[in-house]
Design a protein around this motif. Structure first.
Motif, PDB file in Angstrom:
ATOM      1  N   LEU A 191       2.139   4.542  15.253  1.00  0.00           N
ATOM      2  CA  LEU A 191       3.510   4.261  15.367  1.00  0.00           C
ATOM      3  C   LEU A 191       4.297   5.341  14.178  1.00  0.00           C
ATOM      4  O   LEU A 191       5.084   5.684  14.747  1.00  0.00           O
ATOM      5  N   ASN A 192       3.552   5.688  13.273  1.00  0.00           N
ATOM      6  CA  ASN A 192       4.234   6.984  12.436  1.00  0.00           C
ATOM      7  C   ASN A 192       3.146   7.743  11.900  1.00  0.00           C
ATOM      8  O   ASN A 192       2.088   7.298  11.561  1.00  0.00           O
ATOM      9  N   THR A 193       3.374   9.025  11.945  1.00  0.00           N
ATOM     10  CA  THR A 193       2.271   9.945  11.610  1.00  0.00           C
ATOM     11  C   THR A 193       2.789   9.844   9.845  1.00  0.00           C
ATOM     12  O   THR A 193       3.751   9.237   9.412  1.00  0.00           O
ATOM     13  N   PRO A 194       1.743  10.442   9.054  1.00  0.00           N
ATOM     14  CA  PRO A 194       1.961  10.105   7.654  1.00  0.00           C
ATOM     15  C   PRO A 194       3.423  10.822   7.175  1.00  0.00           C
ATOM     16  O   PRO A 194       3.681  12.065   7.501  1.00  0.00           O
ATOM     17  N   THR A 195       4.225   9.748   6.418  1.00  0.00           N
ATOM     18  CA  THR A 195       5.292  10.343   6.025  1.00  0.00           C
ATOM     19  C   THR A 195       5.596   9.582   4.743  1.00  0.00           C
ATOM     20  O   THR A 195       5.002   8.783   4.079  1.00  0.00           O
ATOM     21  N   THR A 196       6.586  10.031   4.024  1.00  0.00           N
ATOM     22  CA  THR A 196       7.391   9.509   2.659  1.00  0.00           C
ATOM     23  C   THR A 196       8.436   8.609   3.096  1.00  0.00           C
ATOM     24  O   THR A 196       9.077   8.100   2.015  1.00  0.00           O
TER      25      THR A 196
ATOM     26  N   VAL B 216       2.019   8.250   4.105  1.00  0.00           N
ATOM     27  CA  VAL B 216       1.636   7.135   4.379  1.00  0.00           C
ATOM     28  C   VAL B 216       1.893   7.020   6.105  1.00  0.00           C
ATOM     29  O   VAL B 216       3.077   6.973   6.316  1.00  0.00           O
ATOM     30  N   GLY B 217       0.958   7.004   7.006  1.00  0.00           N
ATOM     31  CA  GLY B 217       1.224   6.670   8.516  1.00  0.00           C
ATOM     32  C   GLY B 217       0.855   5.356   8.755  1.00  0.00           C
ATOM     33  O   GLY B 217       0.344   4.597   7.918  1.00  0.00           O
TER      34      GLY B 217
ATOM     35  N   ILE C  11       0.864  -1.098   0.165  1.00  0.00           N
ATOM     36  CA  ILE C  11       0.009  -0.010  -0.156  1.00  0.00           C
ATOM     37  C   ILE C  11       0.891   1.290  -0.029  1.00  0.00           C
ATOM     38  O   ILE C  11       0.572   2.242  -0.652  1.00  0.00           O
ATOM     39  N   PHE C  12       1.977   1.323   0.759  1.00  0.00           N
ATOM     40  CA  PHE C  12       2.933   2.390   0.732  1.00  0.00           C
ATOM     41  C   PHE C  12       3.304   2.450  -0.586  1.00  0.00           C
ATOM     42  O   PHE C  12       3.506   3.938  -1.083  1.00  0.00           O
ATOM     43  N   ASN C  13       3.861   1.670  -1.241  1.00  0.00           N
ATOM     44  CA  ASN C  13       4.506   1.779  -2.529  1.00  0.00           C
ATOM     45  C   ASN C  13       3.631   2.136  -3.495  1.00  0.00           C
ATOM     46  O   ASN C  13       3.874   3.071  -4.287  1.00  0.00           O
TER      47      ASN C  13
END
Length: 305
Positions: free
Chosen positions: A62-67, A49-50, A36-38
């Motif tokens: 665990l992670n806020t939206p990031t690249t 994507v977070g 999904i991230f890719n």
């Protein structure tokens, strides 16, 4: 392409230890989250994507939206399998994380991977059908799209019907950009089956009927050969072959389109060339006719002498 901020919610409950999905349910979710991230970042490099979990001591961001793909992998590695899911609370927390995204022009989307049933004995008070439908309407009001990937226990209980009603409430009778993919156990990987769904936007047109979409269970148009599957191949049985056939068809369509455009460009040039040849031919005939008339009187004069 669509610019989105997506929160992936993984199911790290005790039910995710089951090995009916290779290699096990949680590892299958990790591969699906990577897919999904890719897919999101490939469609638009500015998409983010977070990641968050919805079991253990409670839903955890665990992670806020990031690249940064490495941050997503680190978050998956640190996630512990424990407890029971709290679906309603997890979606609410994901909405809050999306609300504080850095790029406000990004559309908001939550993708929930769920492999356990909604059990009122161990779950959250927000996981009742009434509360989840109310939460779905709140998502719709705040322009938050929601996708579900239901597998494992979520496909065999009343959890599926509750998720269908959630999708209908958040997106209307036709779903309208919100999808429910129900993926039964099979010999392939969960991520391979997920490729054929609109959630990762890699399976062609998403269509308008997202509500209650059976993921890999409904391959292509109904009727015809192959049991209703596109190209006559079940994507669940052989996802690589189904993807290869789809790519081959797209390449052939692109080739035919290029040939059609080339013919359209050549037709005006051919017409101009034919007009030029016709004009030159008429000019030669006119010149030839004039020459004959000029010589005719001389022949008559010779005969008279």
């Amino acid at each position: 392409m669509v610019l989105e901020a997506t929160m992936i919610v993984v199911d790290n409950s005790e039910a995710s230890r089951n090995g009916d999905y290779l290699p096990n349910r949680f590892s299958a979710q990790s591969e699906a989250a990577s897919l999904i991230f890719n897919a999101k970042t490939s469609s638009n490099p500015e998409s983010a994507v977070g990641l968050m979990s919805m079991a253990g001591t409670g839903p955890t961001v665990l992670n806020t939206p990031t690249t940064n793909f490495g941050a997503i992998l680190a978050g998956l590695h640190e996630t512990k399998i424990k407890g029971h899911i709290r679906l309603g609370t997890a979606i609410s927390v994901a909405m809050l994380a999306l609300k504080h995204r850095a790029n406000k022009s990004q559309r908001q989307r939550v993708v929930v991977l769920i492999c356990s049933e909604l059990d009122q004995k161990f779950g959250d008070k927000n996981d009742t059908e009434k509360e989840l439908v109310k939460l779905a309407k709140k998502c719709k009001k705040n322009n938050v799209s929601v996708d579900f990937v239901a597998f494992g226990d979520a496909t065999e209980s009343n959890t599926k019907s509750i998720l269908e009603k959630f999708i209908e409430a958040v997106g209307g009778p036709a779903g309208e950009g919100n999808y429910l993919a129900v993926i039964p156990p099979g010999p392939g990987l969960l991520s391979d089956s997920l490729i054929t769904t609109p959630i990762v936007n890699m399976g062609g047109d998403a269509g308008v009927g997202g509500s209650g979409m059976e993921g890999v269970e409904t391959g292509g148009a109904s009727g015809g050969g192959g049991g209703g599957f596109e190209f006559g191949v079940d994507p669940a049985a052989d996802p690589e072959l189904a993807m290869a056939l789809r790519m081959s068809m797209e390449e052939e369509q692109n080739r035919l389109e290029r040939e059609r455009r080339a013919r359209e460009e050549q037709e005006p040039q051919s017409a101009d060339r034919m007009e030029t040849i016709t004009e030159e031919g008429q000019g030669q005939q006119s010149t030839s006719g004039d020459g004959t008339d000029s010589k005719q009187p001389r022949v008559e004069e010779d005969k008279q002498e």
